[in-house]
Design a protein around this motif. Structure first.
Motif, mmCIF file in Angstrom:
data_model
loop_
_atom_site.group_PDB
_atom_site.id
_atom_site.type_symbol
_atom_site.label_atom_id
_atom_site.label_comp_id
_atom_site.label_asym_id
_atom_site.label_seq_id
_atom_site.Cartn_x
_atom_site.Cartn_y
_atom_site.Cartn_z
ATOM 1 N N VAL A 315 1.061 -1.059 0.046
ATOM 2 C CA VAL A 315 0.242 -0.110 -0.028
ATOM 3 C C VAL A 315 0.824 0.903 0.101
ATOM 4 N N ARG A 316 1.021 1.948 -0.673
ATOM 5 C CA ARG A 316 1.605 3.300 -0.940
ATOM 6 C C ARG A 316 0.736 4.303 -0.741
ATOM 7 N N LEU A 317 0.783 5.280 0.327
ATOM 8 C CA LEU A 317 0.171 6.922 0.369
ATOM 9 C C LEU A 317 0.940 7.884 -0.660
ATOM 10 N N SER A 318 0.312 9.291 -1.479
ATOM 11 C CA SER A 318 1.068 10.065 -1.613
ATOM 12 C C SER A 318 0.241 10.598 -1.553
ATOM 13 N N HIS A 319 1.208 12.257 -2.085
ATOM 14 C CA HIS A 319 0.661 13.949 -2.539
ATOM 15 C C HIS A 319 0.987 14.164 -3.271
ATOM 16 N N HIS A 320 1.313 15.055 -3.992
ATOM 17 C CA HIS A 320 2.133 16.166 -4.396
ATOM 18 C C HIS A 320 1.851 17.618 -4.190
ATOM 19 N N GLY A 321 2.864 18.395 -4.587
ATOM 20 C CA GLY A 321 2.304 19.827 -4.518
ATOM 21 C C GLY A 321 2.799 20.720 -5.563
ATOM 22 N N GLU A 322 1.906 21.854 -6.095
ATOM 23 C CA GLU A 322 2.571 22.750 -6.567
ATOM 24 C C GLU A 322 1.695 23.551 -7.233
ATOM 25 N N THR A 323 2.182 24.767 -6.000
ATOM 26 C CA THR A 323 1.754 25.939 -5.945
ATOM 27 C C THR A 323 2.310 27.517 -6.652
ATOM 28 N N SER A 324 2.648 28.540 -6.336
ATOM 29 C CA SER A 324 3.406 29.220 -6.972
ATOM 30 C C SER A 324 4.996 29.422 -6.113
ATOM 31 N N GLY A 325 5.949 29.417 -6.674
ATOM 32 C CA GLY A 325 7.707 28.702 -6.324
ATOM 33 C C GLY A 325 7.890 27.432 -5.694
ATOM 34 N N PHE A 326 6.824 26.815 -5.358
ATOM 35 C CA PHE A 326 7.069 25.282 -4.733
ATOM 36 C C PHE A 326 6.682 24.810 -5.060
ATOM 37 N N THR A 327 7.079 23.305 -5.171
ATOM 38 C CA THR A 327 7.119 22.096 -5.657
ATOM 39 C C THR A 327 7.225 20.651 -4.381
ATOM 40 N N ASN A 328 6.017 20.269 -3.739
ATOM 41 C CA ASN A 328 6.638 19.610 -3.119
ATOM 42 C C ASN A 328 5.873 17.689 -3.596
ATOM 43 N N ALA A 329 6.438 16.574 -2.318
ATOM 44 C CA ALA A 329 5.662 15.646 -2.574
ATOM 45 C C ALA A 329 6.203 14.384 -1.242
ATOM 46 N N ILE A 330 5.512 13.590 -1.142
ATOM 47 C CA ILE A 330 5.359 13.042 0.502
ATOM 48 C C ILE A 330 5.119 11.813 -0.347
ATOM 49 N N VAL A 331 5.647 10.322 0.367
ATOM 50 C CA VAL A 331 5.379 8.964 -0.407
ATOM 51 C C VAL A 331 5.456 8.718 1.100
ATOM 52 N N LYS A 332 4.308 8.096 1.339
ATOM 53 C CA LYS A 332 4.647 6.687 2.652
ATOM 54 C C LYS A 332 3.884 5.660 2.479
ATOM 55 N N TYR A 333 4.796 4.642 2.991
ATOM 56 C CA TYR A 333 4.087 3.301 2.714
ATOM 57 C C TYR A 333 3.770 2.581 4.419
ATOM 58 N N PRO A 334 2.391 2.455 4.380
ATOM 59 C CA PRO A 334 2.476 2.692 6.025
ATOM 60 C C PRO A 334 2.731 1.215 6.647
ATOM 61 N N GLU A 335 2.048 0.331 6.146
ATOM 62 C CA GLU A 335 2.774 -1.536 6.190
ATOM 63 C C GLU A 335 4.298 -1.063 6.891
ATOM 64 N N GLN A 336 4.843 -0.995 6.180
ATOM 65 C CA GLN A 336 6.487 -0.722 5.737
ATOM 66 C C GLN A 336 7.158 0.375 6.992
ATOM 67 N N ARG A 337 5.913 1.181 7.505
ATOM 68 C CA ARG A 337 6.612 2.382 8.732
ATOM 69 C C ARG A 337 7.655 3.045 7.952
ATOM 70 N N LEU A 338 7.356 3.119 7.025
ATOM 71 C CA LEU A 338 8.362 4.206 5.575
ATOM 72 C C LEU A 338 8.141 5.499 5.111
ATOM 73 N N THR A 339 8.774 6.863 5.453
ATOM 74 C CA THR A 339 7.798 7.483 4.745
ATOM 75 C C THR A 339 8.842 8.515 4.665
ATOM 76 N N VAL A 340 9.026 9.097 2.848
ATOM 77 C CA VAL A 340 9.687 10.172 3.021
ATOM 78 C C VAL A 340 9.136 11.996 2.382
ATOM 79 N N ILE A 341 9.587 13.262 2.423
ATOM 80 C CA ILE A 341 9.393 13.803 2.643
ATOM 81 C C ILE A 341 9.905 14.532 1.514
ATOM 82 N N VAL A 342 10.047 15.465 0.874
ATOM 83 C CA VAL A 342 10.912 16.211 0.074
ATOM 84 C C VAL A 342 10.118 17.639 -0.225
#
Length: 380
Positions: A315-342
């Protein structure tokens, strides 16, 4: 703030460049180490003493295993980016807006199947069949408020203005609940519902019910002239002459769909709260992380504030974010308890691909995969 959140934040502060502790791995085989010789090249485009930068955190089994920053948070002041730099989260905000709704539902003050028109004064009558659930899952069919903001707009739009903008339409893209289309309008309306049902301004509700209890002392739903952003990153866009400021747009003051500022350091506490179900019950969290099912039986691939899909059986949870001057991302694997945020303070780029690469490195997997937002209408 809980003891667990304190220990995680303290650990992150102590190891703000690179942490080699793997925590308690979820499998017998230790996960691969996060080697800076592998990680730093992924951020080469951000690693400049003259350009806007990026901050990143990797959290595995409750431990920060990587925390780094690159480039500048403020070009004019030549302020370096750090893990404590606060970026505008853009659509990563939506998971917090959704959480505010979840809190109100658990308290019995709101129901997912409530008609919005019955709860929110001024909600257009032609949207009478739109339910709270539809807003959360992007299945409302509501028009995009941005479509009604003129190019000559000089005063920033606020959440409360979205209702008037929506009155310019007289129909939805599709009957509510029958299809999926990403909607910033829906999350602006959710913020108004939080104010109405929660009995306080949306920014204050987030602070009192989410940020403060988790120890996210500097995270803020920013309102110009009302609140300030500490250690603030400013947004930029590249042109033929280099980078120029592009920190605000006419819609940057709408809070519910993208107005939170936070740092990767403080988002460690948010991630810990999600893993421990510190704000809502495990049952409610599972519901938020379950994608909507459309009438034809297909998955909408969106829950409450999160894109949801399956990646190589995980299972993969994710989201991107794009707005004026900013671009972001999060990806989360809840069962593996792994999260990456940029988080980055520049327009453009694809930090979600970097986040996925870091997740692959930690999981020991390979491959380029499509993120669910890339196939949902109206996400770019």
């Amino acid at each position: 703030m809980t003891d667990c959140s304190l220990s995680i934040l303290a650990l992150f502060a102590a190891f703000s460049l690179l942490v080699g502790c793997a925590g308690t791995p979820s499998s017998a085989r230790p996960p691969p180490a996060m080697d800076v010789r592998t990680v730093d090249p992924l951020f080469a485009a951000y690693d400049s003493p003259e350009g806007p930068g990026a901050s990143v955190v990797v959290i595995h089994d409750g431990q920060v295993v990587l925390g780094r920053a690159y480039g500048l948070a403020d070009l004019q002041a030549r302020t370096p980016a750090t893990p404590e730099t606060h970026y505008r989260l853009a659509s990563l905000t939506k998971q917090f807006t959704a959480m505010a709704i979840l809190l109100l539902v658990e308290e019995g003050k709101l129901r997912y199947d409530d008609r919005v028109v019955d709860v929110l004064p001024g909600f257009p009558v032609y949207l009478r069949e739109v339910r709270v659930r539809h807003l959360l899952q992007h299945t409302s069919g509501i028009w995009d408020y941005e479509a009604f903001v003129p190019d000559t707009q000089s005063v920033q739009v606020k959440d409360r203005d979205v209702l008037e903008l929506l009155s310019h339409a007289d129909r939805t893209y599709f009957p509510p609940g029958t299809a999926v289309r990403y909607s910033n309008s829906g999350y602006a309306v959710l913020a108004l519902l939080v104010e109405r049902v929660g009995g306080m301004p949306f920014a204050r509700f987030l602070h009192e019910r989410i940020f403060a209890p988790l120890g996210m002392r500097s995270t803020v739903a920013h309102e110009e002239g009302v609140s300030t952003v500490s250690r603030r990153a400013y947004g930029y866009v590249a042109d033929s002459k280099g980078f120029r400021p592009r920190d605000q747009s006419p819609t940057s003051a709408v809070l519910g769909d993208g107005g939170i500022y936070s740092s990767v350091a403080e988002l460690v506490a948010w991630n810990a709260a999600l893993d421990r179900h510190a704000l809502v019950s495990a049952e409610t969290q599972r519901l938020a992380w379950t994608p909507a099912t459309l009438p034809d039986g297909s998955s909408a691939r969106y829950g409450f504030g999160w894109f949801i899909d399956e990646d190589q059986g995980r299972v993969r949870l994710s989201h991107h974010g794009e707005t004026s001057g900013f671009t972001n991302a999060i990806v989360k694997y809840p069962e593996q308890r792994l999260t990456v945020i940029v988080l980055t303070n520049r327009a453009g780029g694809e930090p979600w691909r970097i986040a996925q690469r870091l997740a692959d490195l930690r999981l020991g997997t390979e491959g380029t995969r499509v993120w669910p937002f890339e196939t949902m209408p109206n996400t770019r």
